[in-house]
Design an enzyme around this catalytic site. Structure first.
Site, PDB file in Angstrom:
ATOM      1  N   HIS A   1      20.013  80.101  45.463  1.00 25.45           N
ATOM      2  CA  HIS A   1      20.925  80.693  44.469  1.00 25.45           C
ATOM      3  C   HIS A   1      21.953  79.657  43.976  1.00 25.45           C
ATOM      4  O   HIS A   1      23.151  79.775  44.228  1.00 25.45           O
ATOM      5  CB  HIS A   1      21.647  81.923  45.033  1.00 25.45           C
ATOM      6  CG  HIS A   1      22.181  82.831  43.963  1.00 25.45           C
ATOM      7  ND1 HIS A   1      22.187  84.201  44.075  1.00 25.45           N
ATOM      8  CD2 HIS A   1      22.740  82.555  42.747  1.00 25.45           C
ATOM      9  CE1 HIS A   1      22.727  84.725  42.988  1.00 25.45           C
ATOM     10  NE2 HIS A   1      23.066  83.738  42.162  1.00 25.45           N
TER      11      HIS A   1
ATOM     12  N   ARG B   1      18.633  88.025  39.116  1.00 19.57           N
ATOM     13  CA  ARG B   1      18.964  88.612  40.410  1.00 19.57           C
ATOM     14  C   ARG B   1      17.648  88.986  41.105  1.00 19.57           C
ATOM     15  O   ARG B   1      16.709  89.455  40.450  1.00 19.57           O
ATOM     16  CB  ARG B   1      19.813  89.884  40.242  1.00 19.57           C
ATOM     17  CG  ARG B   1      21.243  89.619  39.804  1.00 19.57           C
ATOM     18  CD  ARG B   1      22.068  88.953  40.906  1.00 19.57           C
ATOM     19  NE  ARG B   1      23.465  88.782  40.538  1.00 19.57           N
ATOM     20  CZ  ARG B   1      24.019  87.639  40.131  1.00 19.57           C
ATOM     21  NH1 ARG B   1      23.289  86.543  40.010  1.00 19.57           N
ATOM     22  NH2 ARG B   1      25.299  87.573  39.850  1.00 19.57           N
TER      23      ARG B   1
ATOM     24  N   GLU C   1      19.698  87.876  50.321  1.00 16.14           N
ATOM     25  CA  GLU C   1      20.168  86.487  50.379  1.00 16.14           C
ATOM     26  C   GLU C   1      21.185  86.324  51.490  1.00 16.14           C
ATOM     27  O   GLU C   1      22.025  87.228  51.653  1.00 16.14           O
ATOM     28  CB  GLU C   1      20.793  86.093  49.033  1.00 16.14           C
ATOM     29  CG  GLU C   1      19.773  86.107  47.917  1.00 16.14           C
ATOM     30  CD  GLU C   1      20.352  85.771  46.549  1.00 16.14           C
ATOM     31  OE1 GLU C   1      21.571  85.499  46.463  1.00 16.14           O
ATOM     32  OE2 GLU C   1      19.612  85.801  45.582  1.00 16.14           O
TER      33      GLU C   1
HETATM   34  P1  NAP Z   1      24.488  88.424  28.870  1.00 14.10           P
HETATM   35  O1  NAP Z   1      24.989  87.457  27.868  1.00 14.10           O
HETATM   36  O2  NAP Z   1      25.175  89.732  29.032  1.00 14.10           O
HETATM   37  O3  NAP Z   1      22.925  88.674  28.550  1.00 14.10           O
HETATM   38  C1  NAP Z   1      22.174  89.668  29.145  1.00 14.10           C
HETATM   39  C2  NAP Z   1      20.878  89.858  28.383  1.00 14.10           C
HETATM   40  O4  NAP Z   1      20.069  90.797  29.076  1.00 14.10           O
HETATM   41  C3  NAP Z   1      21.087  90.397  26.973  1.00 14.10           C
HETATM   42  O5  NAP Z   1      20.139  89.812  26.126  1.00 14.10           O
HETATM   43  C4  NAP Z   1      20.807  91.870  27.129  1.00 14.10           C
HETATM   44  O6  NAP Z   1      20.393  92.396  25.885  1.00 14.10           O
HETATM   45  C5  NAP Z   1      19.670  91.823  28.155  1.00 14.10           C
HETATM   46  N1  NAP Z   1      19.520  93.077  28.889  1.00 14.10           N
HETATM   47  C6  NAP Z   1      20.460  93.765  29.572  1.00 14.10           C
HETATM   48  N2  NAP Z   1      19.929  94.875  30.100  1.00 14.10           N
HETATM   49  C7  NAP Z   1      18.628  94.878  29.728  1.00 14.10           C
HETATM   50  C8  NAP Z   1      17.550  95.783  29.962  1.00 14.10           C
HETATM   51  N3  NAP Z   1      17.722  96.898  30.655  1.00 14.10           N
HETATM   52  N4  NAP Z   1      16.344  95.480  29.429  1.00 14.10           N
HETATM   53  C9  NAP Z   1      16.184  94.357  28.711  1.00 14.10           C
HETATM   54  N5  NAP Z   1      17.151  93.470  28.451  1.00 14.10           N
HETATM   55  C10 NAP Z   1      18.361  93.739  28.967  1.00 14.10           C
HETATM   56  O7  NAP Z   1      24.476  87.791  30.328  1.00 14.10           O
HETATM   57  P2  NAP Z   1      24.300  86.249  30.754  1.00 14.10           P
HETATM   58  O8  NAP Z   1      25.623  85.591  30.807  1.00 14.10           O
HETATM   59  O9  NAP Z   1      23.206  85.650  29.931  1.00 14.10           O
HETATM   60  O10 NAP Z   1      23.827  86.450  32.276  1.00 14.10           O
HETATM   61  C11 NAP Z   1      22.635  87.178  32.551  1.00 14.10           C
HETATM   62  C12 NAP Z   1      22.474  87.407  34.029  1.00 14.10           C
HETATM   63  O11 NAP Z   1      22.114  86.185  34.662  1.00 14.10           O
HETATM   64  C13 NAP Z   1      23.737  87.840  34.789  1.00 14.10           C
HETATM   65  O12 NAP Z   1      23.927  89.242  34.692  1.00 14.10           O
HETATM   66  C14 NAP Z   1      23.477  87.379  36.194  1.00 14.10           C
HETATM   67  O13 NAP Z   1      22.906  88.432  36.943  1.00 14.10           O
HETATM   68  C15 NAP Z   1      22.450  86.281  36.035  1.00 14.10           C
HETATM   69  N6  NAP Z   1      22.996  84.995  36.465  1.00 14.10           N
HETATM   70  C16 NAP Z   1      22.410  84.343  37.506  1.00 14.10           C
HETATM   71  C17 NAP Z   1      22.914  83.143  37.925  1.00 14.10           C
HETATM   72  C18 NAP Z   1      22.302  82.394  39.065  1.00 14.10           C
HETATM   73  O14 NAP Z   1      23.016  81.779  39.834  1.00 14.10           O
HETATM   74  N7  NAP Z   1      20.985  82.410  39.203  1.00 14.10           N
HETATM   75  C19 NAP Z   1      24.018  82.573  37.292  1.00 14.10           C
HETATM   76  C20 NAP Z   1      24.589  83.256  36.229  1.00 14.10           C
HETATM   77  C21 NAP Z   1      24.077  84.478  35.835  1.00 14.10           C
HETATM   78  P3  NAP Z   1      20.484  93.964  25.514  1.00 14.10           P
HETATM   79  O15 NAP Z   1      21.846  94.424  25.954  1.00 14.10           O
HETATM   80  O16 NAP Z   1      20.243  93.978  24.056  1.00 14.10           O
HETATM   81  O17 NAP Z   1      19.382  94.623  26.266  1.00 14.10           O
END
Ligand code: NAP
Length: 348
Positions: free
Chosen positions: A294, A246, A275
């Site tokens: 995006h 994000r 955005e």
């Molecule tokens: P996920 O499986 O929940 O993974 C999130 C990761 O971030 C976990 O490893 C979590 O580990 C870590 N994390 C969370 N808070 C943190 C913090 N404060 N400090 C350090 N690490 C932290 O989510 P996902 O499905 O991989 O998606 C991740 C993100 O990608 C989404 O939330 C979304 O914003 C973004 N995304 C973007 C797009 C795009 O179009 N560009 C598409 C899809 C998703 P811990 O909980 O152990 O910290």
């Protein structure tokens, strides 16, 4: 979960594919109004008053919106990121929040890896070189790229998407992977194919050691502005920064400073603090920035799969069943759009 009368009032606040809209219409009374379109805002506001279920994405659902939706029982987001929703307000009202984890993981990882390739090998710049008629002799060192294979990748976030990016890097490109997350991942059980190939690493250490740093973690109060002057200053001279998470995770002024006066080689950005990216943003035309609109999850297959899962989630919740994917709103991520930000981030 929610089970009083059979036909409910459903507000679709971002267009759904026709087959998914038809699934909703078969069972419920559906209004479609996208509040990001100025001419549809009044219809959106009017439908909020009676909406029991909402489905959509890319629009901040905050306390002010919720105050206009007194009957709301469930929101089904067509996204995995939940930063557009004021979770504490949803939890306080007992409103169920559904989301779309998993179905976009591989596509988003593809996009992030495409940015790794594009920035390292200067693909967009060199494609434009050809397109604009400058390829009149063999290119020289001034247009050479940087190898991807063998470089050290640092992942900020190592969840579903982070691990999928790590697979591409470690298994496909022989890249050592460092990752930062609050809790180390038990690779033996969660991702045995990455055993010995991805290492949980303290944040500062990762920034100092990685050749390419990619952000793949949720936007929350903890991660807002995570990458600022100090953090870019810690990165290696000549390193690359990728943001597939994000926009608000990055302090964009600090990123520009790192590109212009620091040693950052390039940045690949799929997401921005505001955005669509404002016309006047220096990131739009910066020669060493590859900016995408995006598109993390934006393929035909994946956007349809997201809409299908979100529709199923909503139908299940409205039928009083437990949806396939419910986000725990009490978990403590506390997102709110940046002050002054008109629109929330787009789907992903
Ligand atoms: P996920 O499986 O929940 O993974 C999130 C990761 O971030 C976990 O490893 C979590 O580990 C870590 N994390 C969370 N808070 C943190 C913090 N404060 N400090 C350090 N690490 C932290 O989510 P996902 O499905 O991989 O998606 C991740 C993100 O990608 C989404 O939330 C979304 O914003 C973004 N995304 C973007 C797009 C795009 O179009 N560009 C598409 C899809 C998703 P811990 O909980 O152990 O910290």
């Amino acid at each position: 979960m929610v089970n009083d009368s059979p036909r409910k009032k459903v507000l679709v606040f971002r267009e759904l594919p026709p087959d998914q809209l038809a699934r909703l219409q078969a069972q419920h009374d559906v209004s479609v109004a996208n509040p990001r379109e100025p001419e549809q805002l009044a219809a959106f506001n009017a439908a909020l008053g009676s909406a029991q279920g909402m489905i959509g994405a890319s629009y901040p659902i905050n306390e002010a919106v919720l105050a206009c939706a007194p009957r709301l029982q469930v929101i089904s987001s067509v996204s995995v990121g939940v930063d557009n929703y004021t979770l504490s307000a949803l939890a306080a009202r007992g409103i169920v929040l559904c989301y779309t984890p998993g179905v976009l993981t591989e596509t988003t990882a593809d996009t992030i890896f495409a940015l790794v390739m594009a920035t390292s090998r200067r693909l967009v710049e060199l494609a434009n070189h050809v397109r604009e008629g400058h390829w009149s002799r063999n290119i020289g060192e001034e247009l050479f790229g940087w190898d991807v294979h063998g470089k050290t990748l640092g992942l900020l976030g190592f969840g579903r998407i982070g691990q999928a990016v790590a697979r591409r890097a470690a298994l496909g490109f022989g890249m050592p992977v460092l990752y930062h997350s609050r809790h180390p991942v038990n690779l033996a059980t969660a991702a045995p194919d990455l055993l010995g190939k991805a290492v949980h690493t303290p944040f500062d250490d990762l920034l100092q050691r990685a050749d390419i740093v990619a952000a793949v973690l949720p936007l929350s109060n903890e991660t807002r502005g995570l990458m600022g002057p100090r953090e870019f200053g810690l990165m290696k001279a000549g390193a690359i920064f990728i943001n597939g998470a994000r926009g608000a995770i990055v302090q964009e002024a600090a990123l520009l400073q790192a590109l212009n006066q620091g040693g950052l080689r390039a940045a690949g950005l799929d997401v921005f603090a505001t955005e669509p990216l404002p016309m006047g943003s220096p990131l739009r035309r910066h020669p060493r920035v590859t900016a995408l609109p995006h598109i993390g999850s934006a393929t035909f297959e994946t956007r349809h799969a997201m809409a299908e899962l979100a529709t199923t989630n909503l139908l299940q919740a409205l039928a009083g069943e437990r949806p396939l994917a419910v986000f725990d709103t009490s978990a403590g991520l506390s997102p709110a759009p940046l002050a002054g930000q008109r629109d929330g981030p787009v789907t992903g």
